[in-house]
Design a protein around this motif. Structure first.
Motif, PDB file in Angstrom:
ATOM      1  N   ARG A 170      27.420 -59.711  89.405  1.00 57.36           N
ATOM      2  CA  ARG A 170      26.368 -58.781  89.829  1.00 57.36           C
ATOM      3  C   ARG A 170      26.996 -57.472  90.286  1.00 57.36           C
ATOM      4  N   LEU A 171      26.247 -56.418  90.096  1.00 55.68           N
ATOM      5  CA  LEU A 171      26.658 -55.104  90.558  1.00 55.68           C
ATOM      6  C   LEU A 171      25.775 -54.720  91.738  1.00 55.68           C
ATOM      7  N   VAL A 172      26.389 -54.624  92.921  1.00 58.04           N
ATOM      8  CA  VAL A 172      25.670 -54.303  94.148  1.00 58.04           C
ATOM      9  C   VAL A 172      25.895 -52.833  94.469  1.00 58.04           C
ATOM     10  N   GLY A 173      24.808 -52.095  94.591  1.00 57.00           N
ATOM     11  CA  GLY A 173      24.928 -50.671  94.857  1.00 57.00           C
ATOM     12  C   GLY A 173      25.437 -49.930  93.634  1.00 57.00           C
ATOM     13  N   ALA A 174      26.373 -49.021  93.859  1.00 57.92           N
ATOM     14  CA  ALA A 174      26.875 -48.181  92.771  1.00 57.92           C
ATOM     15  C   ALA A 174      27.994 -48.855  91.981  1.00 57.92           C
ATOM     16  N   ASN A 175      29.001 -49.399  92.659  1.00 60.62           N
ATOM     17  CA  ASN A 175      30.168 -49.932  91.935  1.00 60.62           C
ATOM     18  C   ASN A 175      30.785 -51.143  92.624  1.00 60.62           C
ATOM     19  N   MET A 176      30.040 -51.873  93.411  1.00 62.68           N
ATOM     20  CA  MET A 176      30.572 -53.041  94.113  1.00 62.68           C
ATOM     21  C   MET A 176      30.153 -54.314  93.384  1.00 62.68           C
ATOM     22  N   HIS A 177      31.137 -55.114  92.965  1.00 65.79           N
ATOM     23  CA  HIS A 177      30.864 -56.345  92.231  1.00 65.79           C
ATOM     24  C   HIS A 177      30.801 -57.532  93.196  1.00 65.79           C
ATOM     25  N   GLN A 178      29.948 -58.496  92.834  1.00 66.25           N
ATOM     26  CA  GLN A 178      29.839 -59.741  93.582  1.00 66.25           C
ATOM     27  C   GLN A 178      29.625 -60.866  92.580  1.00 66.25           C
ATOM     28  N   THR A 179      30.396 -61.942  92.696  1.00 68.98           N
ATOM     29  CA  THR A 179      30.354 -63.031  91.727  1.00 68.98           C
ATOM     30  C   THR A 179      29.877 -64.315  92.383  1.00 68.98           C
ATOM     31  N   THR A 180      29.116 -65.081  91.599  1.00 75.12           N
ATOM     32  CA  THR A 180      28.666 -66.417  92.001  1.00 75.12           C
ATOM     33  C   THR A 180      28.979 -67.368  90.855  1.00 75.12           C
ATOM     34  N   ALA A 181      29.706 -68.426  91.138  1.00 70.89           N
ATOM     35  CA  ALA A 181      30.152 -69.360  90.105  1.00 70.89           C
ATOM     36  C   ALA A 181      29.570 -70.745  90.370  1.00 70.89           C
ATOM     37  N   VAL A 182      29.154 -71.406  89.274  1.00 71.88           N
ATOM     38  CA  VAL A 182      28.629 -72.767  89.326  1.00 71.88           C
ATOM     39  C   VAL A 182      29.494 -73.648  88.445  1.00 71.88           C
ATOM     40  N   ASN A 183      29.993 -74.734  88.990  1.00 68.10           N
ATOM     41  CA  ASN A 183      30.788 -75.686  88.221  1.00 68.10           C
ATOM     42  C   ASN A 183      29.854 -76.694  87.552  1.00 68.10           C
ATOM     43  N   LEU A 184      30.052 -76.915  86.234  1.00 66.20           N
ATOM     44  CA  LEU A 184      29.175 -77.777  85.440  1.00 66.20           C
ATOM     45  C   LEU A 184      29.988 -78.911  84.822  1.00 66.20           C
ATOM     46  N   THR A 185      29.524 -80.128  85.056  1.00 60.82           N
ATOM     47  CA  THR A 185      30.123 -81.324  84.458  1.00 60.82           C
ATOM     48  C   THR A 185      29.026 -82.074  83.702  1.00 60.82           C
ATOM     49  N   PHE A 186      29.286 -82.419  82.432  1.00 60.51           N
ATOM     50  CA  PHE A 186      28.291 -83.082  81.588  1.00 60.51           C
ATOM     51  C   PHE A 186      28.727 -84.514  81.285  1.00 60.51           C
ATOM     52  N   HIS A 187      27.753 -85.400  81.184  1.00 57.58           N
ATOM     53  CA  HIS A 187      27.990 -86.754  80.705  1.00 57.58           C
ATOM     54  C   HIS A 187      26.688 -87.307  80.142  1.00 57.58           C
ATOM     55  N   GLN A 188      26.817 -88.304  79.260  1.00 56.44           N
ATOM     56  CA  GLN A 188      25.667 -88.889  78.595  1.00 56.44           C
ATOM     57  C   GLN A 188      25.317 -90.231  79.204  1.00 56.44           C
ATOM     58  N   GLU A 189      24.018 -90.514  79.199  1.00 58.22           N
ATOM     59  CA  GLU A 189      23.506 -91.807  79.627  1.00 58.22           C
ATOM     60  C   GLU A 189      22.550 -92.338  78.571  1.00 58.22           C
ATOM     61  N   ASN A 190      22.544 -93.644  78.426  1.00 55.87           N
ATOM     62  CA  ASN A 190      21.655 -94.294  77.458  1.00 55.87           C
ATOM     63  C   ASN A 190      20.397 -94.737  78.181  1.00 55.87           C
ATOM     64  N   GLN A 191      19.288 -94.083  77.847  1.00 57.72           N
ATOM     65  CA  GLN A 191      18.003 -94.403  78.447  1.00 57.72           C
ATOM     66  C   GLN A 191      17.064 -94.961  77.374  1.00 57.72           C
ATOM     67  N   HIS A 192      16.906 -96.326  77.415  1.00 57.71           N
ATOM     68  CA  HIS A 192      16.002 -97.014  76.482  1.00 57.71           C
ATOM     69  C   HIS A 192      16.382 -96.741  75.027  1.00 57.71           C
ATOM     70  N   GLY A 193      17.661 -96.796  74.752  1.00 56.28           N
ATOM     71  CA  GLY A 193      18.143 -96.624  73.389  1.00 56.28           C
ATOM     72  C   GLY A 193      18.278 -95.190  72.944  1.00 56.28           C
ATOM     73  N   ARG A 194      17.987 -94.240  73.795  1.00 59.53           N
ATOM     74  CA  ARG A 194      18.097 -92.831  73.446  1.00 59.53           C
ATOM     75  C   ARG A 194      19.084 -92.139  74.382  1.00 59.53           C
ATOM     76  N   PRO A 195      19.886 -91.214  73.854  1.00 60.71           N
ATOM     77  CA  PRO A 195      20.852 -90.523  74.718  1.00 60.71           C
ATOM     78  C   PRO A 195      20.149 -89.498  75.593  1.00 60.71           C
ATOM     79  N   GLU A 196      20.642 -89.363  76.786  1.00 59.06           N
ATOM     80  CA  GLU A 196      20.113 -88.363  77.719  1.00 59.06           C
ATOM     81  C   GLU A 196      21.297 -87.653  78.361  1.00 59.06           C
ATOM     82  N   LEU A 197      21.297 -86.340  78.234  1.00 63.60           N
ATOM     83  CA  LEU A 197      22.401 -85.531  78.742  1.00 63.60           C
ATOM     84  C   LEU A 197      22.181 -85.236  80.225  1.00 63.60           C
ATOM     85  N   ARG A 198      23.168 -85.546  81.018  1.00 66.28           N
ATOM     86  CA  ARG A 198      23.118 -85.288  82.452  1.00 66.28           C
ATOM     87  C   ARG A 198      24.107 -84.186  82.808  1.00 66.28           C
ATOM     88  N   VAL A 199      23.688 -83.307  83.685  1.00 69.34           N
ATOM     89  CA  VAL A 199      24.556 -82.234  84.154  1.00 69.34           C
ATOM     90  C   VAL A 199      24.624 -82.304  85.677  1.00 69.34           C
TER      91      VAL A 199
END
Length: 276
Positions: A170-199
């Protein structure tokens, strides 16, 4: 009677020289404290008086000293200093220069076409290709109260072994940067014979020993439960790619993140679901 009155008058007339109106100015004998003035011992006695005065000040301070109050003040100052240090670190953006493809001007590859043409086969692309594609296709807009003084500058993905770090710049004001980071981990689960992606919003070394790390605000690590406030923003970003989401859901793709130990660039591999 006359002699008695004369005696009383005489007693009233007699006054000690110390009680006279002129004090010791015309006293015949010097006061006891002035005997050593002008002698070799005058400086020694002055130093002794000064030492006694100092010891009296220290003694008074020691009697007024409160141990628990002092400890409370020290703890309060340490807490305030730690809080201020954390706030300053939150407003320091992390460097995005090491993210491949975020700052270059190379033409982006259309990953949506690549994924659709795979027809359920394994698809792989590099970190730089992903960041170039996001650079050209993702148009984020700051909403809410922060839109008054902040604008979305860009979005980048830093690939680690086992998880990805999604960074909003993000750009705050004229030239000040600010960052926000989210860590994402994915895995699959079998729900009633169908794959379901979990994050899950976690990845990387834990905080304070065993607390899952959810991301970073600036340079400060944030626990997993507190970084979930970014979920609406991520949902808005994913809505920009309906074709990719449809292919992931149809073929049961699960993203796998790997970092090349030689080049340092990460790679994303979409592995389709295979029933056991």
């Amino acid at each position: 009677m006359g002699s008695t009155e004369n005696r009383k008058r005489k007693r009233r007339v007699r006054r000690p020289d110390s009680a006279s109106l002129w004090g010791f100015l015309f006293h015949k004998n010097p006061p006891p404290n002035d005997i050593t003035k002008g002698t070799l011992y005058a400086g020694a006695e002055e130093e002794e008086d000064e030492l006694q005065q100092r010891s009296g000040i220290f003694t008074e301070l020691w009697h007024r000293f409160n141990f628990w109050s002092t400890i409370a003040i020290i703890l309060f100052l340490l807490f305030t200093a730690t809080l201020m240090y954390g706030v300053i670190r939150m407003w320091q953006p992390q460097s995005l220069k090491d993210i491949a493809g975020y700052n270059d001007k190379t033409a982006a590859k259309d990953l949506s076409v690549l994924i659709r043409n795979a027809n359920g086969a394994t698809v792989s692309f590099s970190e730089s290709e992903l960041n170039r594609y996001l650079r050209d296709t993702c148009r984020m807009r700051q909403t809410g109260i922060f839109s008054i003084f902040a604008n979305a500058q860009g979005i980048a993905v830093r690939v680690h072994d086992g998880y990805a770090e999604l960074i909003v710049d993000r750009l705050v004001g004229a030239n000040m940067h600010q960052t926000t980071a989210v860590n994402l981990t994915f895995h699959q689960e079998n729900q009633h014979g169908r794959p379901e992606l979990r994050v899950e919003f976690k990845g990387g070394p834990p905080l304070l020993g065993n607390m899952p790390r959810g991301g970073r605000i600036g340079l400060v690590g944030i626990p997993q439960k507190h970084i979930q406030v970014m979920q609406p923003a991520l949902k808005t970003m994913l809505d920009c790619y309906p074709d990719i989401l449809a292919a992931i859901e149809e073929y049961g793709y699960c993203p796998v993140f790997e970092k090349n130990p030689v080049s340092g660039e990460g790679r994303v591999t979409l592995i389709p679901y295979t029933p056991q």
